[in-house]
Write a protein that holds these residues in place. Structure first.
Motif, mmCIF file in Angstrom:
data_model
loop_
_atom_site.group_PDB
_atom_site.id
_atom_site.type_symbol
_atom_site.label_atom_id
_atom_site.label_comp_id
_atom_site.label_asym_id
_atom_site.label_seq_id
_atom_site.Cartn_x
_atom_site.Cartn_y
_atom_site.Cartn_z
ATOM 1 N N VAL A 93 -1.487 -4.682 -1.255
ATOM 2 C CA VAL A 93 -1.044 -5.069 0.084
ATOM 3 C C VAL A 93 0.435 -4.705 0.172
ATOM 4 C CG1 VAL A 93 -0.730 -6.943 1.717
ATOM 5 C CG2 VAL A 93 -2.699 -6.956 0.166
ATOM 6 N N TRP A 94 0.737 -3.714 0.986
ATOM 7 C CA TRP A 94 2.099 -3.196 1.083
ATOM 8 C C TRP A 94 2.928 -4.015 2.071
ATOM 9 C CZ3 TRP A 94 4.044 0.910 -1.766
ATOM 10 C CH2 TRP A 94 3.111 1.616 -2.534
ATOM 11 N N LEU A 95 4.194 -4.218 1.719
ATOM 12 C CA LEU A 95 5.092 -4.889 2.655
ATOM 13 C C LEU A 95 5.421 -3.959 3.819
ATOM 14 C CD1 LEU A 95 5.328 -6.609 0.019
ATOM 15 C CD2 LEU A 95 7.633 -7.204 0.782
ATOM 16 N N ASP A 96 5.568 -2.659 3.530
ATOM 17 C CA ASP A 96 5.763 -1.628 4.550
ATOM 18 C C ASP A 96 4.830 -0.471 4.220
ATOM 19 O OD1 ASP A 96 8.064 -2.804 6.037
ATOM 20 O OD2 ASP A 96 9.100 -2.519 4.124
ATOM 21 N N GLU A 97 4.266 0.154 5.243
ATOM 22 C CA GLU A 97 3.300 1.229 5.055
ATOM 23 C C GLU A 97 3.899 2.336 4.192
ATOM 24 O OE1 GLU A 97 -0.619 2.247 5.631
ATOM 25 O OE2 GLU A 97 0.430 0.506 6.442
ATOM 26 N N PRO A 98 3.228 2.739 3.112
ATOM 27 C CA PRO A 98 3.788 3.760 2.225
ATOM 28 C C PRO A 98 3.492 5.176 2.701
ATOM 29 C CG PRO A 98 1.709 3.011 1.341
ATOM 30 C CD PRO A 98 1.947 2.198 2.598
ATOM 31 N N ASP A 99 4.353 6.120 2.358
ATOM 32 C CA ASP A 99 4.033 7.521 2.573
ATOM 33 C C ASP A 99 3.312 8.041 1.323
ATOM 34 O OD1 ASP A 99 5.983 8.027 0.625
ATOM 35 O OD2 ASP A 99 7.528 8.493 2.109
ATOM 36 N N GLU A 100 2.948 9.309 1.347
ATOM 37 C CA GLU A 100 2.152 9.849 0.247
ATOM 38 C C GLU A 100 2.912 9.799 -1.077
ATOM 39 O OE1 GLU A 100 -0.222 13.970 -0.995
ATOM 40 O OE2 GLU A 100 0.340 13.596 1.098
ATOM 41 N N ALA A 101 4.202 10.103 -1.049
ATOM 42 C CA ALA A 101 4.993 10.087 -2.282
ATOM 43 C C ALA A 101 5.061 8.682 -2.878
ATOM 44 C CB ALA A 101 6.402 10.618 -2.001
ATOM 45 N N GLN A 102 5.230 7.681 -2.041
ATOM 46 C CA GLN A 102 5.281 6.298 -2.532
ATOM 47 C C GLN A 102 3.933 5.873 -3.109
ATOM 48 O OE1 GLN A 102 6.684 4.747 1.264
ATOM 49 N NE2 GLN A 102 8.550 4.003 0.284
ATOM 50 N N MET A 161 -9.279 0.723 -6.055
ATOM 51 C CA MET A 161 -8.334 0.072 -5.143
ATOM 52 C C MET A 161 -8.205 0.904 -3.874
ATOM 53 S SD MET A 161 -4.834 0.899 -7.226
ATOM 54 C CE MET A 161 -4.331 2.585 -7.582
ATOM 55 N N ALA A 162 -7.486 0.369 -2.905
ATOM 56 C CA ALA A 162 -7.308 1.033 -1.618
ATOM 57 C C ALA A 162 -6.154 2.024 -1.702
ATOM 58 C CB ALA A 162 -7.038 -0.002 -0.533
ATOM 59 N N VAL A 163 -6.463 3.293 -1.459
ATOM 60 C CA VAL A 163 -5.446 4.352 -1.503
ATOM 61 C C VAL A 163 -5.622 5.219 -0.256
ATOM 62 C CG1 VAL A 163 -4.466 6.262 -2.820
ATOM 63 C CG2 VAL A 163 -5.542 4.348 -4.036
ATOM 64 N N ALA A 164 -4.622 5.255 0.589
ATOM 65 C CA ALA A 164 -4.745 5.955 1.858
ATOM 66 C C ALA A 164 -4.829 7.472 1.688
ATOM 67 C CB ALA A 164 -3.565 5.599 2.765
ATOM 68 N N HIS A 165 -4.056 8.020 0.757
ATOM 69 C CA HIS A 165 -3.987 9.466 0.583
ATOM 70 C C HIS A 165 -4.861 9.924 -0.583
ATOM 71 C CE1 HIS A 165 -0.158 8.205 2.490
ATOM 72 N NE2 HIS A 165 -0.329 9.309 3.204
ATOM 73 N N GLU A 166 -5.442 11.094 -0.432
ATOM 74 C CA GLU A 166 -6.244 11.676 -1.516
ATOM 75 C C GLU A 166 -5.290 12.308 -2.530
ATOM 76 O OE1 GLU A 166 -9.917 14.845 -2.221
ATOM 77 O OE2 GLU A 166 -9.227 14.372 -0.187
ATOM 78 N N LEU A 167 -5.159 11.672 -3.680
ATOM 79 C CA LEU A 167 -4.202 12.093 -4.696
ATOM 80 C C LEU A 167 -4.925 12.682 -5.901
ATOM 81 C CD1 LEU A 167 -1.958 8.881 -4.595
ATOM 82 C CD2 LEU A 167 -1.644 11.005 -3.285
ATOM 83 N N GLU A 200 -10.046 0.848 20.796
ATOM 84 C CA GLU A 200 -9.367 1.628 19.775
ATOM 85 C C GLU A 200 -10.053 1.449 18.429
ATOM 86 O OE1 GLU A 200 -5.326 0.373 19.750
ATOM 87 O OE2 GLU A 200 -4.865 1.251 21.706
ATOM 88 N N VAL A 201 -9.885 2.452 17.580
ATOM 89 C CA VAL A 201 -10.385 2.405 16.215
ATOM 90 C C VAL A 201 -9.190 2.285 15.274
ATOM 91 C CG1 VAL A 201 -11.446 3.809 14.396
ATOM 92 C CG2 VAL A 201 -12.522 3.665 16.643
ATOM 93 N N ALA A 202 -9.306 1.447 14.259
ATOM 94 C CA ALA A 202 -8.214 1.248 13.300
ATOM 95 C C ALA A 202 -8.478 2.034 12.018
ATOM 96 C CB ALA A 202 -8.061 -0.238 12.980
ATOM 97 N N GLU A 203 -7.430 2.623 11.469
ATOM 98 C CA GLU A 203 -7.531 3.328 10.197
ATOM 99 C C GLU A 203 -7.112 2.391 9.070
ATOM 100 O OE1 GLU A 203 -5.387 6.970 10.267
ATOM 101 O OE2 GLU A 203 -6.637 7.863 11.823
ATOM 102 N N VAL A 204 -7.838 2.448 7.962
ATOM 103 C CA VAL A 204 -7.537 1.626 6.793
ATOM 104 C C VAL A 204 -7.573 2.506 5.546
ATOM 105 C CG1 VAL A 204 -8.410 -0.511 7.790
ATOM 106 C CG2 VAL A 204 -9.973 0.977 6.527
ATOM 107 N N ALA A 205 -6.889 2.082 4.516
ATOM 108 C CA ALA A 205 -6.908 2.812 3.248
ATOM 109 C C ALA A 205 -8.260 2.592 2.576
ATOM 110 C CB ALA A 205 -5.786 2.328 2.347
ATOM 111 N N PRO A 206 -8.986 3.667 2.269
ATOM 112 C CA PRO A 206 -10.306 3.497 1.658
ATOM 113 C C PRO A 206 -10.221 3.245 0.153
ATOM 114 C CG PRO A 206 -9.827 5.821 1.890
ATOM 115 C CD PRO A 206 -8.654 5.085 2.498
ATOM 116 N N ASP A 207 -11.285 2.705 -0.400
ATOM 117 C CA ASP A 207 -11.378 2.549 -1.848
ATOM 118 C C ASP A 207 -11.435 3.910 -2.525
ATOM 119 O OD1 ASP A 207 -11.282 -0.170 -2.069
ATOM 120 O OD2 ASP A 207 -13.440 -0.466 -2.308
ATOM 121 N N ARG A 208 -10.720 4.038 -3.620
ATOM 122 C CA ARG A 208 -10.809 5.209 -4.488
ATOM 123 C C ARG A 208 -10.729 4.723 -5.930
ATOM 124 N NH1 ARG A 208 -9.501 9.647 -0.833
ATOM 125 N NH2 ARG A 208 -8.123 8.945 0.843
ATOM 126 N N ASP A 209 -11.284 5.494 -6.837
ATOM 127 C CA ASP A 209 -11.226 5.170 -8.258
ATOM 128 C C ASP A 209 -10.045 5.881 -8.913
ATOM 129 O OD1 ASP A 209 -13.508 3.684 -7.962
ATOM 130 O OD2 ASP A 209 -14.837 5.134 -8.952
#
Length: 350
Positions: free
Chosen positions: A78-87, A111-117, A301-310
């Motif tokens: 749970v982020w205090l501020d929305e992270p960018d990809e680098a964070q 866990m929930a990770v917004a970006h595909e890393l 409206e539709v909301a975007e959320v960080a999906p689960d990734r392994d």
């Protein structure tokens, strides 16, 4: 960035300063509930520190299944501020490094990770989602209705006029006996292709979380029979439609529309501001597209959320699990193909 294990008091103190409710899965109440499920154990509370600043917090559970362990942080960090990809990349590396160093037997952390890393993988067995519908339930019943799409307002009004069900909060009744609700869930599972959890799991969820955090709302037909129901979780001002079931015979009679609207109004009366209908389909999760037509009409409206990734912690062991999973899926597909061919053969012989 560094991941540090903390006690619950520090975790709660940081959470209170975030300014929004934690997802129910990141609360102490949820950890207490998860302890009642076989194979699940609270692993700890953590904070992600970026220099001198706390960037995020996460509650982590240990899951044991099919002979191996993995760690899971549902809707965390749970982020205090929305992270960018680098964070996020730095966070994933910090989390992986810390958890591997703690001596856990876990093969991976989910866990929930917004970006595909590069460090992440698609989940082994669950169906993650990156979009959901969140309904504003403030302002009373008419205000809730006014904010829906025209199609949603039309269907709800039709349901209020014609749907042959009476809706009510039946939390205590379900705790006392879950048989009639479970019967509907089994029918739903047969229709939608899933196997429900044991009935005791739903009852335990209601009991352990308690009415402050969990309610069961149901619709009954003219004969008093349950035909649709849902379990809603509550965390602060955020409610979530966690489970839902309905009978086949009522699918086209707008009973679900009536129940969802009742849920929205009831959650608003309980002090909630948002009602998350939990998961719709997208390019990321195309298998969930069948949910979109029903859920999206309740909100514009539709909301975007960080999906689960392994995130693999033991790469060789994780690779073995991926291969084993492929073999299981391939065998299942062959059985299904064989069954379909057999059915076609029987029909042609007739």
């Amino acid at each position: 960035m560094e991941l540090q294990k903390i006690d619950y008091d520090e975790y709660r103190q940081i959470a209170e300063g975030i300014g929004r409710p934690l997802p129910i899965e990141q609360t102490e109440s949820w950890a207490e509930y998860q302890k009642t499920v076989e194979g699940r154990t609270p692993y700890g509370y953590f904070k992600l520190v970026d220099g001198t600043r706390v960037a995020a917090i996460m509650s982590v559970m240990d899951f044991q299944t099919h002979g191996y362990h993995y760690l899971r942080s549902e809707h965390g960090p749970v982020w205090l501020d929305e992270p960018d990809e680098a964070q996020e990349r730095q966070a994933v590396e910090a989390i992986r490094s810390c958890l591997r160093g703690m001596g856990s037997h876990a093969v991976f952390v989910r866990m929930a990770v917004a970006h595909e890393l590069d460090a992440t993988r698609p989940t082994l067995s669950t169906i993650p989602y990156d979009r959901t519908v969140i309904v504003d339930v403030t302002g009373g019943d008419e205000a809730i209705l006014s904010r829906m799409k025209p199609r949603g307002r039309r269907d709800v009004r039709k349901a209020l006029r014609e749907a042959p069900v009476t809706c009510a909060d039946e939390t205590q009744r379900a705790i006392e006996s879950f048989d009639e609700y479970y019967e509907v869930m089994v029918e739903t599972g047969e229709r939608d292709g899933f196997v429900p959890a044991p009935a005791s799991d739903y009852v335990t969820m209601l009991e352990v979380l308690g009415p402050e955090h969990c309610r069961l709302l149901a619709g009954r037909d003219e004969g008093g029979r349950v035909v649709t129901w849902s379990i809603c979780t509550i965390s602060g001002t955020r409610a979530t439609r966690y489970y839902a079931a309905s009978r086949n015979e009522t699918m086209r009679r707008h009973v679900s529309d009536k129940l969802v609207y009742f849920e929205c109004c009831e959650m608003g009366r309980l002090g909630c501001e948002e009602y998350d209908l939990m998961a719709i389909g997208s390019e990321f999760s195309p298998s969930l597209m069948g949910l979109n037509e029903f859920k999206t009409k309740f909100c514009k409206e539709v909301a975007e959320v960080a999906p689960d990734r392994d995130v693999p912690l033991r790469p060789a062991a994780y690779a073995a699990l991926v291969q084993a999973r492929r073999l299981v899926v391939a065998r299942r597909q062959r059985r299904e193909d064989k069954a379909r061919k057999g059915t076609r053969g029987e029909k042609s012989e007739g």
